[in-house]
Design a protein around this motif. Structure first.
Motif, PDB file in Angstrom:
ATOM      1  N   ASP A 261       0.848  -1.195   0.000  1.00 29.30           N
ATOM      2  CA  ASP A 261       0.000   0.000   0.000  1.00 29.30           C
ATOM      3  C   ASP A 261       0.879   1.239   0.000  1.00 29.30           C
ATOM      4  N   SER A 262       0.708   2.102  -0.995  1.00 27.82           N
ATOM      5  CA  SER A 262       1.556   3.300  -1.095  1.00 27.82           C
ATOM      6  C   SER A 262       1.357   4.223   0.097  1.00 27.82           C
ATOM      7  N   GLY A 263       0.150   4.270   0.653  1.00 26.88           N
ATOM      8  CA  GLY A 263      -0.080   5.104   1.824  1.00 26.88           C
ATOM      9  C   GLY A 263       0.729   4.661   3.018  1.00 26.88           C
ATOM     10  N   LEU A 264       0.913   3.346   3.180  1.00 28.11           N
ATOM     11  CA  LEU A 264       1.747   2.847   4.273  1.00 28.11           C
ATOM     12  C   LEU A 264       3.218   3.160   4.026  1.00 28.11           C
ATOM     13  N   VAL A 265       3.653   3.097   2.765  1.00 27.48           N
ATOM     14  CA  VAL A 265       5.022   3.513   2.442  1.00 27.48           C
ATOM     15  C   VAL A 265       5.262   4.923   2.949  1.00 27.48           C
ATOM     16  N   HIS A 266       4.331   5.825   2.623  1.00 21.90           N
ATOM     17  CA  HIS A 266       4.507   7.241   2.960  1.00 21.90           C
ATOM     18  C   HIS A 266       4.412   7.471   4.459  1.00 21.90           C
ATOM     19  N   ALA A 267       3.544   6.728   5.136  1.00 22.43           N
ATOM     20  CA  ALA A 267       3.439   6.874   6.590  1.00 22.43           C
ATOM     21  C   ALA A 267       4.720   6.400   7.274  1.00 22.43           C
ATOM     22  N   LEU A 268       5.251   5.284   6.832  1.00 17.37           N
ATOM     23  CA  LEU A 268       6.491   4.766   7.419  1.00 17.37           C
ATOM     24  C   LEU A 268       7.658   5.721   7.212  1.00 17.37           C
ATOM     25  N   LEU A 269       7.619   6.489   6.115  1.00 16.50           N
ATOM     26  CA  LEU A 269       8.704   7.419   5.801  1.00 16.50           C
ATOM     27  C   LEU A 269       8.412   8.848   6.258  1.00 16.50           C
ATOM     28  N   GLY A 270       7.250   9.077   6.876  1.00 15.99           N
ATOM     29  CA  GLY A 270       6.911  10.408   7.378  1.00 15.99           C
ATOM     30  C   GLY A 270       6.554  11.398   6.298  1.00 15.99           C
ATOM     31  N   ILE A 271       6.014  10.939   5.169  1.00 14.56           N
ATOM     32  CA  ILE A 271       5.618  11.820   4.062  1.00 14.56           C
ATOM     33  C   ILE A 271       4.164  12.223   4.279  1.00 14.56           C
ATOM     34  N   ALA A 272       3.931  13.512   4.478  1.00 11.12           N
ATOM     35  CA  ALA A 272       2.615  13.965   4.935  1.00 11.12           C
ATOM     36  C   ALA A 272       1.694  14.460   3.830  1.00 11.12           C
ATOM     37  N   ASP A 273       2.253  14.987   2.735  1.00 16.72           N
ATOM     38  CA  ASP A 273       1.404  15.591   1.708  1.00 16.72           C
ATOM     39  C   ASP A 273       2.054  15.430   0.340  1.00 16.72           C
ATOM     40  N   HIS A 274       1.341  15.879  -0.697  1.00 17.58           N
ATOM     41  CA  HIS A 274       1.821  15.700  -2.069  1.00 17.58           C
ATOM     42  C   HIS A 274       3.133  16.438  -2.310  1.00 17.58           C
ATOM     43  N   GLU A 275       3.266  17.615  -1.751  1.00 16.44           N
ATOM     44  CA  GLU A 275       4.496  18.380  -1.964  1.00 16.44           C
ATOM     45  C   GLU A 275       5.709  17.626  -1.416  1.00 16.44           C
ATOM     46  N   ALA A 276       5.560  17.061  -0.224  1.00 20.16           N
ATOM     47  CA  ALA A 276       6.649  16.280   0.351  1.00 20.16           C
ATOM     48  C   ALA A 276       6.893  15.003  -0.446  1.00 20.16           C
ATOM     49  N   LEU A 277       5.826  14.401  -0.956  1.00 16.37           N
ATOM     50  CA  LEU A 277       5.969  13.172  -1.738  1.00 16.37           C
ATOM     51  C   LEU A 277       6.741  13.423  -3.031  1.00 16.37           C
ATOM     52  N   LEU A 278       6.388  14.482  -3.744  1.00 13.77           N
ATOM     53  CA  LEU A 278       7.050  14.769  -5.017  1.00 13.77           C
ATOM     54  C   LEU A 278       8.526  15.075  -4.837  1.00 13.77           C
ATOM     55  N   ALA A 279       8.898  15.555  -3.667  1.00 13.11           N
ATOM     56  CA  ALA A 279      10.298  15.889  -3.405  1.00 13.11           C
ATOM     57  C   ALA A 279      11.097  14.724  -2.838  1.00 13.11           C
ATOM     58  N   HIS A 280      10.431  13.610  -2.559  1.00 10.81           N
ATOM     59  CA  HIS A 280      11.095  12.495  -1.879  1.00 10.81           C
ATOM     60  C   HIS A 280      11.649  11.492  -2.895  1.00 10.81           C
ATOM     61  N   PRO A 281      12.803  10.902  -2.636  1.00 21.10           N
ATOM     62  CA  PRO A 281      13.366   9.917  -3.564  1.00 21.10           C
ATOM     63  C   PRO A 281      12.497   8.687  -3.800  1.00 21.10           C
ATOM     64  N   VAL A 282      11.563   8.392  -2.909  1.00 18.41           N
ATOM     65  CA  VAL A 282      10.745   7.192  -3.053  1.00 18.41           C
ATOM     66  C   VAL A 282       9.572   7.398  -4.001  1.00 18.41           C
ATOM     67  N   ALA A 283       9.363   8.619  -4.494  1.00 15.92           N
ATOM     68  CA  ALA A 283       8.160   8.932  -5.268  1.00 15.92           C
ATOM     69  C   ALA A 283       7.960   7.975  -6.438  1.00 15.92           C
ATOM     70  N   GLY A 284       8.989   7.802  -7.254  1.00 16.34           N
ATOM     71  CA  GLY A 284       8.840   6.929  -8.420  1.00 16.34           C
ATOM     72  C   GLY A 284       8.547   5.495  -8.036  1.00 16.34           C
TER      73      GLY A 284
END
Length: 392
Positions: A261-284
């Motif tokens: 689940d991509s949402g769990l990926v982001h929660a585990l990495l502390g990614i809170a919103d789209h702006e933070a997601l787009l800037a994170h190396p895990v986005a792709g």
């Protein structure tokens, strides 16, 4: 109410076999789907986490025999695996009286013990169906970006805000680690398993390097394998195997690992919103994982999934071997709205010789990207797979 694609399969299975097991992680929507089934036929619902409902089953054969004219839904059945022997006896009695199908719908978090108990006791009497979180085909194009950030667990996806969604996912992770997994049997420190899960999120879509994970956790390789098996059995992590056909190439042999689940990926990495997601190396990689889960949820039953990679650099993100198809379908996954293909993909196509080649991307139009290669928006790719007759 978001209609689940699996509803039709559950109803069909209940018309064909005595028992259906609906497996999936907690909060994926199993109970909601089961109640939708119950609204369409006479049924009785029992939640085995409820003391009241468990008390009804103090003599399970007596209680269940009294409802043999109804579909009996047993939720959280992993809490009472001893029931499977009783179900076997009731199913066999019913078959002798001509009541051969649609007796039981059991719901549970997939676990080694649950599968072992049911397969031993109900062999030839049960069909397994997997319900994951919502996927791109179920939520539609309008919610696609929210699905990517928040993941497909309904209460996370439909939360009032990104912040509320993140809080829900963090609570979900904590509950799994501190309550659910210990109740299933494994004695693993919650903090150690959280570290392992977080490491997998950091390495989303990467080749499994068990030795590196073992060193980071200060455990041995067998312990890492046990942790990974547990998360795979709970349908929280996917281990995507390499394509293993003998093609005379030096193929990569390690599986790729995805937190499903991509949402769990982001929660585990502390990614809170789209702006933070787009800037994170895990986005792709998190986008790639969401695409893979959506395509596999829509693919016909019996579809085998793998990836292709050689030591020389040829690579295809996803190969789908559909039932009754001689050659696989090749899928390349791009987060860009203007996808471009690399030399490694073309080299992979030459080796694999797929029946079809798709590039699933983040745009909205379907078009030919290269000879024999189509670019498809994710919702359309999901729809084409879901509508596909496996024999076509």
């Amino acid at each position: 109410m978001i209609e689940r694609r699996l509803l039709r399969e559950v109803l069909l299975a209940l018309d064909e076999v005595p028992a259906v097991a609906l497996l999936g992680p907690r909060q994926a929507g199993k109970t909601t789907l089961a109640l939708e089934v119950a609204a369409r036929r006479p049924a009785v619902y029992l939640d085995l986490e409820s003391e009241v409902d468990r008390a009804k089953l103090s003599d399970p054969a007596l209680y269940l025999s009294a409802h043999e004219d109804k579909l009996v839904i047993l939720d959280e059945v992993q809490r009472a695996p001893e029931l499977f022997r009783t179900l076997r006896g009731l199913i066999d009695q019913g078959r002798r009286r001509g009541q051969g199908t649609g007796r039981f719908l059991v719901l549970g978090s997939a676990s080694i013990e649950l599968l072992r108990q049911s397969s031993e006791s109900l062999a030839g009497r049960i069909r397994y169906l997997e319900l994951g979180p919502l996927d791109a085909g179920e939520v539609g194009a309008g919610r696609l970006q929210a699905l990517w950030l928040r993941g497909g667990f309904p209460l996370s996806l439909l939360a009032a805000s990104d912040a509320a969604s993140l809080r829900w996912r963090l609570d979900f992770i904590r509950t799994y680690l501190e309550r659910d997994i210990p109740q299933l049997g494994p004695r693993i420190p919650a903090e150690t398993l959280r570290r392992f899960w977080t490491m997998l999120a950091h390495q989303q879509g990467a080749l499994l390097n068990a030795a590196a994970l073992a060193r980071a956790l200060a455990v041995d390789g067998k312990t890492v394998a046990r942790y990974l098996d547990l998360l795979v059995d709970l349908l929280l992590v996917r281990r995507l195997p390499p394509w293993s056909h003998n093609v005379g190439k030096r193929l990569v042999k390690s599986p790729k690992v995805y937190v499903r689940d991509s949402g769990l990926v982001h929660a585990l990495l502390g990614i809170a919103d789209h702006e933070a997601l787009l800037a994170h190396p895990v986005a792709g990689a998190s986008w790639e994982g969401m695409v893979i889960e959506s395509l596999l949820a829509a693919a016909p039953a019996g579809t085998q999934a793998s990836f292709f990679r050689t030591a020389a650099g040829a690579e295809i993100d996803l190969l789908l071997e559909l039932p009754s198809h001689a050659a696989p379908w090749a899928v390349e996954i791009k987060r860009s709205s203007a996808p471009k293909l690399e030399r490694g993909f073309y080299a992979g196509l030459q080796t694999v010789q797929p029946e079809r080649a798709w590039v699933v991307y983040a745009g909205n139009e379907r078009f030919a990207l290269a000879p024999g290669v189509e670019a498809l928006p994710l919702p359309e790719a999901v729809r084409l797979l879901a509508d596909r007759d496996p024999g076509e």
